[in-house]
Design a protein around this motif. Structure first.
Motif, PDB file in Angstrom:
ATOM      1  N   GLN A  53       0.822  -1.206   0.000  1.00 43.21           N
ATOM      2  CA  GLN A  53       0.000   0.000   0.000  1.00 43.21           C
ATOM      3  C   GLN A  53       0.860   1.262   0.000  1.00 43.21           C
ATOM      4  OE1 GLN A  53      -2.420  -0.764   3.465  1.00 43.21           O
ATOM      5  NE2 GLN A  53      -3.966  -1.905   2.314  1.00 43.21           N
ATOM      6  N   ALA A  54       2.037   1.181   0.635  1.00 41.15           N
ATOM      7  CA  ALA A  54       2.950   2.328   0.688  1.00 41.15           C
ATOM      8  C   ALA A  54       3.860   2.371  -0.540  1.00 41.15           C
ATOM      9  CB  ALA A  54       3.791   2.262   1.960  1.00 41.15           C
ATOM     10  N   ARG A  55       3.657   1.454  -1.477  1.00 40.76           N
ATOM     11  CA  ARG A  55       4.458   1.360  -2.709  1.00 40.76           C
ATOM     12  C   ARG A  55       5.929   1.137  -2.400  1.00 40.76           C
ATOM     13  NH1 ARG A  55       1.706   5.964  -6.718  1.00 40.76           N
ATOM     14  NH2 ARG A  55      -0.458   5.353  -6.345  1.00 40.76           N
ATOM     15  N   GLU A  56       6.195   0.314  -1.394  1.00 42.12           N
ATOM     16  CA  GLU A  56       7.574   0.031  -0.984  1.00 42.12           C
ATOM     17  C   GLU A  56       8.079  -1.314  -1.497  1.00 42.12           C
ATOM     18  OE1 GLU A  56       7.366   2.537   3.250  1.00 42.12           O
ATOM     19  OE2 GLU A  56       7.188   0.350   3.254  1.00 42.12           O
ATOM     20  N   ILE A  57       7.218  -2.117  -2.097  1.00 41.08           N
ATOM     21  CA  ILE A  57       7.642  -3.391  -2.677  1.00 41.08           C
ATOM     22  C   ILE A  57       8.255  -3.106  -4.050  1.00 41.08           C
ATOM     23  CG2 ILE A  57       6.915  -5.659  -3.501  1.00 41.08           C
ATOM     24  CD1 ILE A  57       6.724  -5.455  -0.515  1.00 41.08           C
ATOM     25  N   HIS A  58       9.439  -3.640  -4.291  1.00 47.76           N
ATOM     26  CA  HIS A  58      10.123  -3.420  -5.568  1.00 47.76           C
ATOM     27  C   HIS A  58       9.794  -4.584  -6.509  1.00 47.76           C
ATOM     28  CE1 HIS A  58      13.269  -1.770  -8.166  1.00 47.76           C
ATOM     29  NE2 HIS A  58      13.592  -3.020  -8.435  1.00 47.76           N
ATOM     30  N   ARG A  59       9.160  -4.267  -7.641  1.00 56.05           N
ATOM     31  CA  ARG A  59       8.764  -5.299  -8.606  1.00 56.05           C
ATOM     32  C   ARG A  59       9.197  -4.892 -10.005  1.00 56.05           C
ATOM     33  NH1 ARG A  59       2.534  -5.411  -7.378  1.00 56.05           N
ATOM     34  NH2 ARG A  59       3.035  -3.259  -6.804  1.00 56.05           N
ATOM     35  N   GLU A  60      10.000  -5.746 -10.624  1.00 55.99           N
ATOM     36  CA  GLU A  60      10.442  -5.493 -11.994  1.00 55.99           C
ATOM     37  C   GLU A  60      10.063  -6.680 -12.875  1.00 55.99           C
ATOM     38  OE1 GLU A  60      14.495  -4.375 -12.498  1.00 55.99           O
ATOM     39  OE2 GLU A  60      14.389  -2.735 -11.039  1.00 55.99           O
ATOM     40  N   TYR A  61       9.678  -6.357 -14.106  1.00 56.69           N
ATOM     41  CA  TYR A  61       9.256  -7.367 -15.068  1.00 56.69           C
ATOM     42  C   TYR A  61      10.053  -7.227 -16.353  1.00 56.69           C
ATOM     43  CZ  TYR A  61       4.979  -8.039 -12.266  1.00 56.69           C
ATOM     44  OH  TYR A  61       4.096  -8.318 -11.265  1.00 56.69           O
ATOM     45  N   LEU A  62      10.144  -8.319 -17.090  1.00 57.33           N
ATOM     46  CA  LEU A  62      10.623  -8.296 -18.464  1.00 57.33           C
ATOM     47  C   LEU A  62       9.413  -8.486 -19.367  1.00 57.33           C
ATOM     48  CD1 LEU A  62      13.852 -10.507 -18.243  1.00 57.33           C
ATOM     49  CD2 LEU A  62      13.716  -8.001 -18.362  1.00 57.33           C
ATOM     50  N   ALA A  63       9.314  -7.662 -20.403  1.00 58.15           N
ATOM     51  CA  ALA A  63       8.177  -7.722 -21.313  1.00 58.15           C
ATOM     52  C   ALA A  63       8.668  -7.564 -22.743  1.00 58.15           C
ATOM     53  CB  ALA A  63       7.168  -6.627 -20.983  1.00 58.15           C
ATOM     54  N   ILE A  64       8.032  -8.279 -23.659  1.00 61.28           N
ATOM     55  CA  ILE A  64       8.347  -8.157 -25.082  1.00 61.28           C
ATOM     56  C   ILE A  64       7.108  -7.627 -25.785  1.00 61.28           C
ATOM     57  CG2 ILE A  64       9.162  -9.326 -27.168  1.00 61.28           C
ATOM     58  CD1 ILE A  64      10.358 -11.491 -25.342  1.00 61.28           C
ATOM     59  N   THR A  65       7.246  -6.475 -26.417  1.00 58.16           N
ATOM     60  CA  THR A  65       6.104  -5.829 -27.049  1.00 58.16           C
ATOM     61  C   THR A  65       6.038  -6.121 -28.550  1.00 58.16           C
ATOM     62  OG1 THR A  65       7.262  -3.781 -27.632  1.00 58.16           O
ATOM     63  CG2 THR A  65       6.318  -3.926 -25.415  1.00 58.16           C
ATOM     64  N   ILE A  66       4.844  -5.974 -29.079  1.00 55.66           N
ATOM     65  CA  ILE A  66       4.644  -5.943 -30.523  1.00 55.66           C
ATOM     66  C   ILE A  66       4.845  -4.492 -30.949  1.00 55.66           C
ATOM     67  CG2 ILE A  66       2.999  -6.282 -32.407  1.00 55.66           C
ATOM     68  CD1 ILE A  66       1.571  -8.334 -30.609  1.00 55.66           C
ATOM     69  N   GLY A  67       5.871  -4.219 -31.718  1.00 55.54           N
ATOM     70  CA  GLY A  67       6.182  -2.846 -32.096  1.00 55.54           C
ATOM     71  C   GLY A  67       7.509  -2.404 -31.524  1.00 55.54           C
ATOM     72  N   ARG A  68       8.120  -1.478 -32.202  1.00 59.01           N
ATOM     73  CA  ARG A  68       9.453  -0.990 -31.843  1.00 59.01           C
ATOM     74  C   ARG A  68       9.318   0.305 -31.054  1.00 59.01           C
ATOM     75  NH1 ARG A  68      14.778  -1.777 -33.825  1.00 59.01           N
ATOM     76  NH2 ARG A  68      16.021   0.129 -33.847  1.00 59.01           N
ATOM     77  N   MET A  69       9.789   0.312 -29.839  1.00 60.98           N
ATOM     78  CA  MET A  69       9.688   1.475 -28.968  1.00 60.98           C
ATOM     79  C   MET A  69      10.952   2.317 -29.092  1.00 60.98           C
ATOM     80  SD  MET A  69       8.833   1.530 -24.882  1.00 60.98           S
ATOM     81  CE  MET A  69       7.188   0.881 -25.109  1.00 60.98           C
ATOM     82  N   THR A  70      10.774   3.625 -29.150  1.00 62.20           N
ATOM     83  CA  THR A  70      11.924   4.507 -29.337  1.00 62.20           C
ATOM     84  C   THR A  70      12.679   4.774 -28.038  1.00 62.20           C
ATOM     85  OG1 THR A  70      10.474   6.439 -29.082  1.00 62.20           O
ATOM     86  CG2 THR A  70      10.875   5.644 -31.319  1.00 62.20           C
ATOM     87  N   GLY A  71      11.986   4.821 -26.913  1.00 66.22           N
ATOM     88  CA  GLY A  71      12.653   5.092 -25.652  1.00 66.22           C
ATOM     89  C   GLY A  71      11.758   4.781 -24.475  1.00 66.22           C
ATOM     90  N   GLY A  72      12.334   4.799 -23.295  1.00 71.67           N
ATOM     91  CA  GLY A  72      11.581   4.486 -22.088  1.00 71.67           C
ATOM     92  C   GLY A  72      10.801   5.681 -21.578  1.00 71.67           C
ATOM     93  N   GLY A  73      10.145   5.480 -20.446  1.00 73.21           N
ATOM     94  CA  GLY A  73       9.357   6.558 -19.868  1.00 73.21           C
ATOM     95  C   GLY A  73       8.521   6.062 -18.708  1.00 73.21           C
ATOM     96  N   THR A  74       7.555   6.864 -18.320  1.00 77.79           N
ATOM     97  CA  THR A  74       6.624   6.535 -17.236  1.00 77.79           C
ATOM     98  C   THR A  74       5.205   6.781 -17.713  1.00 77.79           C
ATOM     99  OG1 THR A  74       8.192   7.043 -15.462  1.00 77.79           O
ATOM    100  CG2 THR A  74       5.858   7.124 -14.912  1.00 77.79           C
ATOM    101  N   LEU A  75       4.349   5.830 -17.455  1.00 76.90           N
ATOM    102  CA  LEU A  75       2.932   5.971 -17.795  1.00 76.90           C
ATOM    103  C   LEU A  75       2.151   6.097 -16.499  1.00 76.90           C
ATOM    104  CD1 LEU A  75       1.477   6.076 -20.489  1.00 76.90           C
ATOM    105  CD2 LEU A  75       0.924   3.668 -20.251  1.00 76.90           C
ATOM    106  N   ASN A  76       1.494   7.220 -16.332  1.00 81.90           N
ATOM    107  CA  ASN A  76       0.680   7.486 -15.143  1.00 81.90           C
ATOM    108  C   ASN A  76      -0.755   7.680 -15.612  1.00 81.90           C
ATOM    109  OD1 ASN A  76      -0.490   8.296 -12.770  1.00 81.90           O
ATOM    110  ND2 ASN A  76       0.998   9.897 -12.311  1.00 81.90           N
ATOM    111  N   GLU A  77      -1.437   6.570 -15.838  1.00 86.39           N
ATOM    112  CA  GLU A  77      -2.794   6.592 -16.376  1.00 86.39           C
ATOM    113  C   GLU A  77      -3.684   5.667 -15.556  1.00 86.39           C
ATOM    114  OE1 GLU A  77      -3.927   8.486 -18.669  1.00 86.39           O
ATOM    115  OE2 GLU A  77      -2.142   9.216 -19.732  1.00 86.39           O
ATOM    116  N   PRO A  78      -4.830   6.156 -15.079  1.00 84.59           N
ATOM    117  CA  PRO A  78      -5.715   5.325 -14.244  1.00 84.59           C
ATOM    118  C   PRO A  78      -6.300   4.157 -15.025  1.00 84.59           C
ATOM    119  CG  PRO A  78      -6.797   7.364 -14.849  1.00 84.59           C
ATOM    120  CD  PRO A  78      -5.377   7.496 -15.315  1.00 84.59           C
TER     121      PRO A  78
END
Length: 317
Positions: free
Chosen positions: A159-184
Protein backbone atom coordinates in the motif's frame (compact mmCIF):
# COMPACT_ATOMS: atom_id res chain seq x y z
CA UNK A 1 -11.84 -16.68 19.88
CA UNK A 2 -9.18 -14.84 21.89
CA UNK A 3 -9.45 -12.04 24.45
CA UNK A 4 -6.35 -9.84 24.15
CA UNK A 5 -5.50 -7.06 26.61
CA UNK A 6 -2.87 -4.33 26.57
CA UNK A 7 -2.14 -0.95 28.09
CA UNK A 8 -1.66 1.95 25.67
CA UNK A 9 1.98 3.14 25.87
CA UNK A 10 2.40 6.84 26.64
CA UNK A 11 4.43 7.29 23.44
CA UNK A 12 1.23 6.54 21.47
CA UNK A 13 -0.66 9.37 23.18
CA UNK A 14 -2.59 11.51 20.71
CA UNK A 15 -2.97 8.76 18.11
CA UNK A 16 -6.33 7.50 16.85
CA UNK A 17 -7.70 4.28 18.30
CA UNK A 18 -7.30 2.39 15.01
CA UNK A 19 -3.67 3.57 14.74
CA UNK A 20 -2.95 2.40 18.28
CA UNK A 21 -4.55 -0.98 17.63
CA UNK A 22 -2.34 -1.53 14.58
CA UNK A 23 0.74 -0.78 16.69
CA UNK A 24 -0.25 -3.04 19.59
CA UNK A 25 -1.85 -5.92 17.66
CA UNK A 26 0.26 -6.20 14.46
CA UNK A 27 -1.03 -9.71 13.70
CA UNK A 28 -4.26 -8.17 12.39
CA UNK A 29 -4.82 -5.81 9.47
CA UNK A 30 -6.06 -2.25 9.93
CA UNK A 31 -9.28 -3.12 8.09
CA UNK A 32 -9.96 -6.08 10.36
CA UNK A 33 -9.29 -4.03 13.51
CA UNK A 34 -11.56 -1.22 12.30
CA UNK A 35 -14.30 -3.78 11.62
CA UNK A 36 -13.96 -5.10 15.16
CA UNK A 37 -14.13 -1.56 16.60
CA UNK A 38 -17.40 -0.94 14.71
CA UNK A 39 -18.74 -4.30 15.91
CA UNK A 40 -18.07 -3.37 19.54
CA UNK A 41 -15.32 -5.96 19.98
CA UNK A 42 -12.83 -3.37 21.32
CA UNK A 43 -13.14 -1.54 24.64
CA UNK A 44 -11.02 1.30 26.00
CA UNK A 45 -11.21 1.45 29.79
CA UNK A 46 -14.43 -0.57 29.48
CA UNK A 47 -15.93 1.94 27.01
CA UNK A 48 -16.55 1.54 23.31
CA UNK A 49 -14.99 4.29 21.19
CA UNK A 50 -14.90 5.08 17.50
CA UNK A 51 -11.87 4.22 15.39
CA UNK A 52 -11.08 7.93 14.90
CA UNK A 53 -11.16 8.79 18.63
CA UNK A 54 -7.76 9.81 20.00
CA UNK A 55 -6.21 8.24 23.10
CA UNK A 56 -4.21 9.90 25.87
CA UNK A 57 -2.03 6.92 26.85
CA UNK A 58 -2.32 4.52 29.75
CA UNK A 59 -5.80 3.23 28.83
CA UNK A 60 -6.57 -0.48 29.05
CA UNK A 61 -7.49 -2.04 25.71
CA UNK A 62 -9.47 -5.26 25.48
CA UNK A 63 -9.80 -6.86 22.07
CA UNK A 64 -12.21 -9.72 21.47
CA UNK A 65 -10.37 -11.20 18.48
CA UNK A 66 -11.32 -14.11 16.30
CA UNK A 67 -9.14 -16.44 14.29
CA UNK A 68 -11.06 -17.03 11.12
CA UNK A 69 -10.65 -19.73 8.57
CA UNK A 70 -10.59 -17.42 5.60
CA UNK A 71 -10.83 -20.04 2.88
CA UNK A 72 -12.71 -23.23 2.21
CA UNK A 73 -10.54 -24.33 -0.68
CA UNK A 74 -8.95 -27.76 -0.67
CA UNK A 75 -5.30 -28.43 0.03
CA UNK A 76 -3.65 -30.15 -2.93
CA UNK A 77 -0.23 -31.76 -3.18
CA UNK A 78 1.05 -29.63 -6.05
CA UNK A 79 4.83 -29.09 -6.32
CA UNK A 80 6.07 -25.55 -5.74
CA UNK A 81 9.26 -24.01 -7.11
CA UNK A 82 10.40 -22.41 -3.86
CA UNK A 83 13.10 -19.76 -4.28
CA UNK A 84 13.31 -18.81 -0.60
CA UNK A 85 11.58 -19.78 2.64
CA UNK A 86 11.91 -18.92 6.32
CA UNK A 87 9.46 -18.82 9.24
CA UNK A 88 7.81 -15.63 7.99
CA UNK A 89 7.77 -15.56 4.19
CA UNK A 90 7.86 -17.77 1.14
CA UNK A 91 9.06 -16.69 -2.31
CA UNK A 92 7.94 -18.88 -5.19
CA UNK A 93 8.60 -18.99 -8.92
CA UNK A 94 5.19 -19.27 -10.55
CA UNK A 95 5.30 -20.85 -13.99
CA UNK A 96 3.16 -19.56 -16.83
CA UNK A 97 -0.23 -21.30 -16.92
CA UNK A 98 -0.44 -21.69 -13.12
CA UNK A 99 -3.49 -19.89 -11.68
CA UNK A 100 -2.87 -18.03 -8.41
CA UNK A 101 -6.36 -18.00 -6.79
CA UNK A 102 -9.29 -20.40 -7.26
CA UNK A 103 -12.14 -18.88 -9.24
CA UNK A 104 -14.60 -19.51 -12.03
CA UNK A 105 -13.29 -22.37 -14.14
CA UNK A 106 -10.30 -22.93 -11.83
CA UNK A 107 -11.54 -24.12 -8.45
CA UNK A 108 -8.59 -26.46 -7.97
CA UNK A 109 -5.03 -26.87 -9.17
CA UNK A 110 -4.08 -23.33 -8.17
CA UNK A 111 -1.21 -21.84 -6.21
CA UNK A 112 -3.55 -21.26 -3.27
CA UNK A 113 -4.50 -24.96 -3.23
CA UNK A 114 -0.79 -25.84 -3.25
CA UNK A 115 -0.04 -23.45 -0.40
CA UNK A 116 -2.76 -24.95 1.79
CA UNK A 117 -0.96 -28.30 1.45
CA UNK A 118 2.54 -26.91 1.92
CA UNK A 119 1.51 -24.57 4.77
CA UNK A 120 -1.51 -26.02 6.65
CA UNK A 121 -1.58 -23.00 9.01
CA UNK A 122 -2.21 -20.75 5.99
CA UNK A 123 -5.91 -21.56 6.41
CA UNK A 124 -6.13 -18.71 8.99
CA UNK A 125 -4.31 -16.14 6.83
CA UNK A 126 -6.15 -14.05 4.21
CA UNK A 127 -5.87 -15.70 0.77
CA UNK A 128 -3.67 -18.36 2.37
CA UNK A 129 -0.86 -15.82 2.64
CA UNK A 130 -0.87 -14.63 -0.98
CA UNK A 131 -0.21 -10.90 -0.77
CA UNK A 132 -0.24 -10.00 -4.46
CA UNK A 133 -0.95 -11.84 -7.68
CA UNK A 134 0.34 -12.19 -11.19
CA UNK A 135 -1.79 -13.31 -14.11
CA UNK A 136 -2.18 -16.97 -15.01
CA UNK A 137 0.01 -16.67 -18.10
CA UNK A 138 2.65 -14.43 -16.50
CA UNK A 139 5.65 -16.21 -15.02
CA UNK A 140 7.92 -15.23 -12.16
CA UNK A 141 8.32 -14.21 -8.54
CA UNK A 142 5.47 -14.13 -6.04
CA UNK A 143 5.64 -13.47 -2.28
CA UNK A 144 3.62 -15.32 0.34
CA UNK A 145 3.19 -14.49 4.03
CA UNK A 146 3.37 -17.41 6.46
CA UNK A 147 2.04 -15.51 9.49
CA UNK A 148 -0.58 -12.83 10.12
CA UNK A 149 2.15 -10.42 11.21
CA UNK A 150 4.10 -10.99 8.00
CA UNK A 151 0.91 -10.61 5.96
CA UNK A 152 0.14 -7.31 7.67
CA UNK A 153 3.69 -6.04 7.03
CA UNK A 154 3.75 -7.00 3.35
CA UNK A 155 0.28 -5.58 2.70
CA UNK A 156 1.32 -2.28 4.29
CA UNK A 157 4.49 -2.23 2.16
CA UNK A 158 2.39 -2.77 -0.95
CA UNK A 159 0.00 0.00 0.00
CA UNK A 160 2.95 2.33 0.69
CA UNK A 161 4.46 1.36 -2.71
CA UNK A 162 7.57 0.03 -0.98
CA UNK A 163 7.64 -3.39 -2.68
CA UNK A 164 10.12 -3.42 -5.57
CA UNK A 165 8.76 -5.30 -8.61
CA UNK A 166 10.44 -5.49 -11.99
CA UNK A 167 9.26 -7.37 -15.07
CA UNK A 168 10.62 -8.30 -18.46
CA UNK A 169 8.18 -7.72 -21.31
CA UNK A 170 8.35 -8.16 -25.08
CA UNK A 171 6.10 -5.83 -27.05
CA UNK A 172 4.64 -5.94 -30.52
CA UNK A 173 6.18 -2.85 -32.10
CA UNK A 174 9.45 -0.99 -31.84
CA UNK A 175 9.69 1.47 -28.97
CA UNK A 176 11.92 4.51 -29.34
CA UNK A 177 12.65 5.09 -25.65
CA UNK A 178 11.58 4.49 -22.09
CA UNK A 179 9.36 6.56 -19.87
CA UNK A 180 6.62 6.53 -17.24
CA UNK A 181 2.93 5.97 -17.80
CA UNK A 182 0.68 7.49 -15.14
CA UNK A 183 -2.79 6.59 -16.38
CA UNK A 184 -5.71 5.33 -14.24
CA UNK A 185 -7.02 1.83 -14.94
CA UNK A 186 -10.58 0.58 -14.54
CA UNK A 187 -12.91 -2.11 -15.79
CA UNK A 188 -13.49 -1.94 -19.54
CA UNK A 189 -16.86 -0.27 -20.21
CA UNK A 190 -18.22 -3.02 -22.48
CA UNK A 191 -15.91 -6.06 -22.19
CA UNK A 192 -16.11 -7.05 -18.51
CA UNK A 193 -13.15 -9.45 -18.60
CA UNK A 194 -10.85 -6.64 -19.71
CA UNK A 195 -9.44 -3.49 -18.16
CA UNK A 196 -8.65 -0.18 -19.81
CA UNK A 197 -7.22 3.27 -19.19
CA UNK A 198 -10.18 5.26 -17.86
CA UNK A 199 -10.52 8.69 -16.28
CA UNK A 200 -12.53 7.23 -13.40
CA UNK A 201 -10.15 4.32 -12.86
CA UNK A 202 -7.72 3.71 -10.00
CA UNK A 203 -4.25 5.32 -10.08
CA UNK A 204 -1.71 3.23 -11.98
CA UNK A 205 1.96 4.07 -12.53
CA UNK A 206 4.27 2.03 -14.76
CA UNK A 207 7.93 2.83 -15.42
CA UNK A 208 9.53 1.22 -18.49
CA UNK A 209 13.02 1.12 -20.00
CA UNK A 210 14.17 -0.24 -23.35
CA UNK A 211 16.64 -3.11 -22.97
CA UNK A 212 16.79 -4.25 -26.59
CA UNK A 213 15.16 -3.29 -29.89
CA UNK A 214 14.34 -5.66 -32.73
CA UNK A 215 12.93 -5.06 -36.20
CA UNK A 216 9.31 -5.19 -35.07
CA UNK A 217 9.53 -5.77 -31.30
CA UNK A 218 11.05 -4.37 -28.10
CA UNK A 219 12.37 -5.99 -24.93
CA UNK A 220 11.45 -3.84 -21.93
CA UNK A 221 12.31 -3.74 -18.27
CA UNK A 222 9.14 -2.62 -16.49
CA UNK A 223 8.90 -1.41 -12.90
CA UNK A 224 5.52 -1.28 -11.16
CA UNK A 225 4.75 1.50 -8.73
CA UNK A 226 1.16 0.31 -8.34
CA UNK A 227 -0.33 -3.13 -8.92
CA UNK A 228 -3.60 -2.92 -10.81
CA UNK A 229 -5.05 -5.98 -12.53
CA UNK A 230 -3.44 -6.43 -15.98
CA UNK A 231 -1.56 -3.16 -15.39
CA UNK A 232 1.45 -3.74 -17.66
CA UNK A 233 -0.68 -5.34 -20.36
CA UNK A 234 -3.19 -2.47 -20.32
CA UNK A 235 -0.58 0.29 -20.23
CA UNK A 236 1.46 -1.19 -23.08
CA UNK A 237 -1.70 -1.63 -25.16
CA UNK A 238 -2.55 2.01 -24.40
CA UNK A 239 0.79 2.94 -25.98
CA UNK A 240 -0.23 0.81 -29.00
CA UNK A 241 2.61 -1.56 -28.13
CA UNK A 242 0.77 -4.62 -26.72
CA UNK A 243 2.64 -7.64 -25.45
CA UNK A 244 3.53 -10.53 -27.72
CA UNK A 245 1.12 -13.43 -27.22
CA UNK A 246 -1.58 -11.39 -25.47
CA UNK A 247 -4.83 -11.97 -27.41
CA UNK A 248 -6.89 -10.02 -24.88
CA UNK A 249 -5.11 -6.72 -25.53
CA UNK A 250 -3.30 -7.17 -28.85
CA UNK A 251 -6.25 -8.12 -31.02
CA UNK A 252 -6.20 -10.71 -33.78
CA UNK A 253 -2.82 -12.38 -34.27
CA UNK A 254 -0.88 -11.00 -37.21
CA UNK A 255 2.51 -12.19 -38.38
CA UNK A 256 4.92 -9.24 -38.48
CA UNK A 257 6.61 -8.08 -41.64
CA UNK A 258 10.18 -9.23 -42.31
CA UNK A 259 9.51 -12.43 -40.36
CA UNK A 260 11.73 -15.41 -41.15
CA UNK A 261 10.60 -19.02 -40.91
CA UNK A 262 12.18 -19.68 -37.51
CA UNK A 263 10.66 -16.59 -35.90
CA UNK A 264 7.29 -17.40 -37.45
CA UNK A 265 7.46 -20.89 -35.94
CA UNK A 266 8.30 -19.54 -32.48
CA UNK A 267 5.62 -16.82 -32.60
CA UNK A 268 2.92 -19.31 -33.62
CA UNK A 269 3.84 -21.59 -30.70
CA UNK A 270 4.08 -18.79 -28.11
CA UNK A 271 0.69 -19.05 -26.40
CA UNK A 272 0.94 -16.59 -23.50
CA UNK A 273 1.74 -12.91 -22.93
CA UNK A 274 5.48 -12.32 -23.00
CA UNK A 275 5.69 -11.09 -19.41
CA UNK A 276 7.97 -12.33 -16.63
CA UNK A 277 8.16 -11.10 -13.02
CA UNK A 278 11.94 -11.00 -12.90
CA UNK A 279 12.79 -9.17 -9.68
CA UNK A 280 11.13 -8.81 -6.26
CA UNK A 281 12.38 -6.75 -3.33
CA UNK A 282 10.86 -6.18 0.13
CA UNK A 283 11.61 -5.25 3.73
CA UNK A 284 11.68 -8.49 5.72
CA UNK A 285 8.75 -8.43 8.19
CA UNK A 286 10.83 -9.73 11.09
CA UNK A 287 14.39 -8.44 10.55
CA UNK A 288 13.60 -5.13 8.89
CA UNK A 289 16.34 -5.80 6.33
CA UNK A 290 15.86 -5.31 2.58
CA UNK A 291 15.75 -8.60 0.66
CA UNK A 292 15.73 -9.07 -3.10
CA UNK A 293 15.40 -12.00 -5.48
CA UNK A 294 15.92 -12.22 -9.24
CA UNK A 295 15.06 -14.94 -11.75
CA UNK A 296 16.50 -15.60 -15.21
CA UNK A 297 14.35 -15.36 -18.31
CA UNK A 298 12.18 -18.52 -18.57
CA UNK A 299 12.95 -20.93 -21.45
CA UNK A 300 9.96 -19.97 -23.64
CA UNK A 301 10.77 -16.25 -23.53
CA UNK A 302 14.47 -17.00 -24.03
CA UNK A 303 13.58 -18.99 -27.15
CA UNK A 304 11.55 -16.04 -28.41
CA UNK A 305 14.39 -13.59 -27.76
CA UNK A 306 16.86 -15.86 -29.53
CA UNK A 307 14.55 -16.07 -32.56
CA UNK A 308 14.07 -12.27 -32.60
CA UNK A 309 17.85 -11.69 -32.52
CA UNK A 310 18.45 -14.24 -35.24
CA UNK A 311 15.72 -12.70 -37.39
CA UNK A 312 17.43 -9.31 -37.17
CA UNK A 313 20.52 -10.76 -38.87
CA UNK A 314 18.59 -12.08 -41.90
CA UNK A 315 18.63 -10.30 -45.25
CA UNK A 316 15.13 -8.74 -45.49
CA UNK A 317 15.73 -6.92 -48.79
Amino acid sequence: MAILTADVPLELAGKRLDQVLVEIFPDYSRNKLQTWVKAGRVTVDSEQLKAKDRLVGGEELILDAEAEEVTEYLAENIPLDIIYEDEDILIVNKPAGFVVHPGAGNWSGTLQNALLFHLPDAVTIPRSGIVHRIDKDTSGLLMVAKTLAAHHSLVEQLQAREIHREYLAITIGRMTGGGTLNEPIGRHPTERMKFAVRDNGKPAVTHYRVLERFLRNTLLQVKLETGRTHQIRVHMAHLRLPLVGDPMYSGRFQMPKDCGQELEKVLRSFKRQALHAEKLGLIHPRTGEYCEWQLPVPPDMQELLTALRANDTLDHS
